[in-house]
Design a protein around this motif. Structure first.
Motif, PDB file in Angstrom:
ATOM      1  N   PHE A  55      -2.333  13.692   7.345  1.00  0.00           N
ATOM      2  CA  PHE A  55      -3.505  14.325   7.938  1.00  0.00           C
ATOM      3  C   PHE A  55      -3.064  15.166   9.128  1.00  0.00           C
ATOM      4  O   PHE A  55      -2.027  14.895   9.739  1.00  0.00           O
ATOM      5  CB  PHE A  55      -4.513  13.264   8.388  1.00  0.00           C
ATOM      6  N   ASP A  56      -3.849  16.171   9.483  1.00  0.00           N
ATOM      7  CA  ASP A  56      -3.454  17.046  10.590  1.00  0.00           C
ATOM      8  C   ASP A  56      -3.519  16.301  11.926  1.00  0.00           C
ATOM      9  O   ASP A  56      -3.966  15.163  12.009  1.00  0.00           O
ATOM     10  CB  ASP A  56      -4.272  18.336  10.611  1.00  0.00           C
ATOM     11  N   ASP A  57      -3.052  16.965  12.968  1.00  0.00           N
ATOM     12  CA  ASP A  57      -2.924  16.317  14.274  1.00  0.00           C
ATOM     13  C   ASP A  57      -4.264  15.972  14.929  1.00  0.00           C
ATOM     14  O   ASP A  57      -4.296  15.166  15.845  1.00  0.00           O
ATOM     15  CB  ASP A  57      -2.092  17.185  15.217  1.00  0.00           C
ATOM     16  N   THR A  58      -5.368  16.558  14.460  1.00  0.00           N
ATOM     17  CA  THR A  58      -6.665  16.168  15.025  1.00  0.00           C
ATOM     18  C   THR A  58      -7.021  14.745  14.606  1.00  0.00           C
ATOM     19  O   THR A  58      -7.769  14.062  15.298  1.00  0.00           O
ATOM     20  CB  THR A  58      -7.800  17.126  14.591  1.00  0.00           C
ATOM     21  N   VAL A  59      -6.485  14.287  13.488  1.00  0.00           N
ATOM     22  CA  VAL A  59      -6.684  12.920  13.014  1.00  0.00           C
ATOM     23  C   VAL A  59      -5.498  12.056  13.430  1.00  0.00           C
ATOM     24  O   VAL A  59      -5.652  10.948  13.928  1.00  0.00           O
ATOM     25  CB  VAL A  59      -6.878  12.887  11.484  1.00  0.00           C
ATOM     26  N   GLY A  60      -4.288  12.551  13.179  1.00  0.00           N
ATOM     27  CA  GLY A  60      -3.075  11.871  13.623  1.00  0.00           C
ATOM     28  C   GLY A  60      -2.618  10.698  12.774  1.00  0.00           C
ATOM     29  O   GLY A  60      -1.868   9.849  13.241  1.00  0.00           O
ATOM     30  N   PHE A  61      -3.071  10.634  11.534  1.00  0.00           N
ATOM     31  CA  PHE A  61      -2.704   9.528  10.652  1.00  0.00           C
ATOM     32  C   PHE A  61      -1.990  10.021   9.405  1.00  0.00           C
ATOM     33  O   PHE A  61      -2.203  11.148   8.966  1.00  0.00           O
ATOM     34  CB  PHE A  61      -3.943   8.755  10.200  1.00  0.00           C
ATOM     35  N   ASN A  62      -1.171   9.138   8.849  1.00  0.00           N
ATOM     36  CA  ASN A  62      -0.645   9.289   7.503  1.00  0.00           C
ATOM     37  C   ASN A  62      -1.221   8.135   6.697  1.00  0.00           C
ATOM     38  O   ASN A  62      -1.378   7.033   7.224  1.00  0.00           O
ATOM     39  CB  ASN A  62       0.879   9.205   7.471  1.00  0.00           C
ATOM     40  N   ALA A  63      -1.528   8.371   5.434  1.00  0.00           N
ATOM     41  CA  ALA A  63      -2.047   7.323   4.549  1.00  0.00           C
ATOM     42  C   ALA A  63      -1.057   7.118   3.412  1.00  0.00           C
ATOM     43  O   ALA A  63      -0.493   8.081   2.888  1.00  0.00           O
ATOM     44  CB  ALA A  63      -3.409   7.722   3.994  1.00  0.00           C
ATOM     45  N   LEU A  64      -0.856   5.854   3.055  1.00  0.00           N
ATOM     46  CA  LEU A  64       0.107   5.522   2.001  1.00  0.00           C
ATOM     47  C   LEU A  64      -0.432   4.355   1.184  1.00  0.00           C
ATOM     48  O   LEU A  64      -0.886   3.356   1.749  1.00  0.00           O
ATOM     49  CB  LEU A  64       1.448   5.134   2.628  1.00  0.00           C
ATOM     50  N   LEU A  65      -0.402   4.496  -0.147  1.00  0.00           N
ATOM     51  CA  LEU A  65      -0.753   3.381  -1.017  1.00  0.00           C
ATOM     52  C   LEU A  65       0.475   2.515  -1.222  1.00  0.00           C
ATOM     53  O   LEU A  65       1.578   3.015  -1.428  1.00  0.00           O
ATOM     54  CB  LEU A  65      -1.263   3.876  -2.369  1.00  0.00           C
ATOM     55  N   ILE A  66       0.265   1.198  -1.152  1.00  0.00           N
ATOM     56  CA  ILE A  66       1.335   0.217  -1.332  1.00  0.00           C
ATOM     57  C   ILE A  66       0.970  -0.654  -2.529  1.00  0.00           C
ATOM     58  O   ILE A  66      -0.170  -1.104  -2.646  1.00  0.00           O
ATOM     59  CB  ILE A  66       1.481  -0.671  -0.073  1.00  0.00           C
ATOM     60  N   LYS A  67       1.937  -0.874  -3.418  1.00  0.00           N
ATOM     61  CA  LYS A  67       1.751  -1.767  -4.569  1.00  0.00           C
ATOM     62  C   LYS A  67       2.651  -2.978  -4.405  1.00  0.00           C
ATOM     63  O   LYS A  67       3.738  -2.888  -3.843  1.00  0.00           O
ATOM     64  CB  LYS A  67       2.133  -1.053  -5.871  1.00  0.00           C
ATOM     65  N   GLY A  68       2.184  -4.110  -4.921  1.00  0.00           N
ATOM     66  CA  GLY A  68       2.959  -5.340  -4.899  1.00  0.00           C
ATOM     67  C   GLY A  68       2.195  -6.421  -5.642  1.00  0.00           C
ATOM     68  O   GLY A  68       1.234  -6.125  -6.362  1.00  0.00           O
ATOM     69  N   GLN A  69       2.605  -7.668  -5.459  1.00  0.00           N
ATOM     70  CA  GLN A  69       1.919  -8.784  -6.091  1.00  0.00           C
ATOM     71  C   GLN A  69       1.258  -9.636  -5.010  1.00  0.00           C
ATOM     72  O   GLN A  69       1.801  -9.792  -3.917  1.00  0.00           O
ATOM     73  CB  GLN A  69       2.898  -9.666  -6.883  1.00  0.00           C
ATOM     74  N   TYR A  70       0.102 -10.205  -5.386  1.00  0.00           N
ATOM     75  CA  TYR A  70      -0.572 -11.101  -4.462  1.00  0.00           C
ATOM     76  C   TYR A  70       0.242 -12.370  -4.258  1.00  0.00           C
ATOM     77  O   TYR A  70       0.836 -12.896  -5.194  1.00  0.00           O
ATOM     78  CB  TYR A  70      -1.979 -11.451  -4.970  1.00  0.00           C
ATOM     79  N   LYS A  71       0.270 -12.874  -3.022  1.00  0.00           N
ATOM     80  CA  LYS A  71       1.057 -14.056  -2.681  1.00  0.00           C
ATOM     81  C   LYS A  71       0.381 -15.360  -3.078  1.00  0.00           C
ATOM     82  O   LYS A  71       1.049 -16.352  -3.339  1.00  0.00           O
ATOM     83  CB  LYS A  71       1.320 -14.089  -1.164  1.00  0.00           C
ATOM     84  N   GLN A  72      -0.941 -15.368  -3.147  1.00  0.00           N
ATOM     85  CA  GLN A  72      -1.669 -16.602  -3.414  1.00  0.00           C
ATOM     86  C   GLN A  72      -1.376 -17.100  -4.834  1.00  0.00           C
ATOM     87  O   GLN A  72      -1.376 -16.322  -5.787  1.00  0.00           O
ATOM     88  CB  GLN A  72      -3.181 -16.379  -3.258  1.00  0.00           C
ATOM     89  N   ALA A  73      -1.159 -18.435  -4.957  1.00  0.00           N
ATOM     90  CA  ALA A  73      -0.820 -19.034  -6.248  1.00  0.00           C
ATOM     91  C   ALA A  73      -1.901 -18.780  -7.294  1.00  0.00           C
ATOM     92  O   ALA A  73      -1.589 -18.485  -8.456  1.00  0.00           O
ATOM     93  CB  ALA A  73      -0.583 -20.531  -6.087  1.00  0.00           C
ATOM     94  N   PHE A  74      -3.183 -18.853  -6.886  1.00  0.00           N
ATOM     95  CA  PHE A  74      -4.264 -18.677  -7.856  1.00  0.00           C
ATOM     96  C   PHE A  74      -4.339 -17.247  -8.399  1.00  0.00           C
ATOM     97  O   PHE A  74      -4.962 -17.012  -9.427  1.00  0.00           O
ATOM     98  CB  PHE A  74      -5.614 -19.111  -7.261  1.00  0.00           C
ATOM     99  N   MET A  75      -3.685 -16.305  -7.733  1.00  0.00           N
ATOM    100  CA  MET A  75      -3.683 -14.910  -8.210  1.00  0.00           C
ATOM    101  C   MET A  75      -2.639 -14.696  -9.306  1.00  0.00           C
ATOM    102  O   MET A  75      -2.636 -13.667  -9.968  1.00  0.00           O
ATOM    103  CB  MET A  75      -3.450 -13.950  -7.050  1.00  0.00           C
ATOM    104  N   LYS A  76      -1.726 -15.665  -9.483  1.00  0.00           N
ATOM    105  CA  LYS A  76      -0.743 -15.650 -10.571  1.00  0.00           C
ATOM    106  C   LYS A  76       0.057 -14.341 -10.619  1.00  0.00           C
ATOM    107  O   LYS A  76       0.214 -13.733 -11.678  1.00  0.00           O
ATOM    108  CB  LYS A  76      -1.418 -15.927 -11.904  1.00  0.00           C
ATOM    109  N   ASN A  77       0.525 -13.896  -9.454  1.00  0.00           N
ATOM    110  CA  ASN A  77       1.351 -12.686  -9.327  1.00  0.00           C
ATOM    111  C   ASN A  77       0.665 -11.413  -9.808  1.00  0.00           C
ATOM    112  O   ASN A  77       1.320 -10.455 -10.219  1.00  0.00           O
ATOM    113  CB  ASN A  77       2.694 -12.848 -10.030  1.00  0.00           C
ATOM    114  N   LYS A  78      -0.662 -11.394  -9.770  1.00  0.00           N
ATOM    115  CA  LYS A  78      -1.399 -10.188 -10.152  1.00  0.00           C
ATOM    116  C   LYS A  78      -0.985  -9.034  -9.232  1.00  0.00           C
ATOM    117  O   LYS A  78      -0.797  -9.206  -8.036  1.00  0.00           O
ATOM    118  CB  LYS A  78      -2.898 -10.442 -10.024  1.00  0.00           C
ATOM    119  N   THR A  79      -0.848  -7.856  -9.828  1.00  0.00           N
ATOM    120  CA  THR A  79      -0.500  -6.670  -9.052  1.00  0.00           C
ATOM    121  C   THR A  79      -1.681  -6.252  -8.188  1.00  0.00           C
ATOM    122  O   THR A  79      -2.828  -6.262  -8.642  1.00  0.00           O
ATOM    123  CB  THR A  79      -0.106  -5.500  -9.984  1.00  0.00           C
TER     124      THR A  79
END
Length: 107
Positions: A55-79
């Motif tokens: 984003f431009d300097d008036t906002v001052g942020f970068n946005a990034l999507l992150i993928k991985g697996q959920y840590k909770q056991a009941f999520m069964k390594n769901k992405t």
């Protein structure tokens, strides 16, 4: 003594080069965004899912999507997916779950 047009053109060229960011600076920013977002992620094995949005300097942020697996056991390594926002001024990142926001709600 009058400045010649050639001299003015040369000075303008130097001024514009001084304001440009180097490739190394952009690469360092990209690395900072990725490292910070991976660090704050709540997912196992977090990795960037594409390039960051700058984003431009008036906002001052970068946005990034992150993928991985959920840590909770009941999520069964769901992405899972998180949206990470990196504040360029403070050099801090925050993330939030983004899974349900990528699909349209049922009507």
């Amino acid at each position: 003594m009058k400045p010649t047009p050639l001299l003015l053109l040369a000075l303008a060229g130097f001024a514009s080069q001084a304001n440009a960011s180097s490739t190394e600076a952009w690469n360092a920013l990209d690395k900072a965004v990725i490292d910070s977002c991976v660090k704050v992620s709540q997912l196992k094995n977090p990795k960037p899912a594409g390039a960051a949005a700058l984003f431009d300097d008036t906002v001052g942020f970068n946005a990034l999507l992150i993928k991985g697996q959920y840590k909770q056991a009941f999520m069964k390594n769901k992405t899972g997916t998180e949206l990470c926002l990196y504040d360029r001024k403070t050099k801090k990142a925050v993330s939030t779950e983004w899974d349900n926001l990528t699909t349209r709600p049922k009507q």
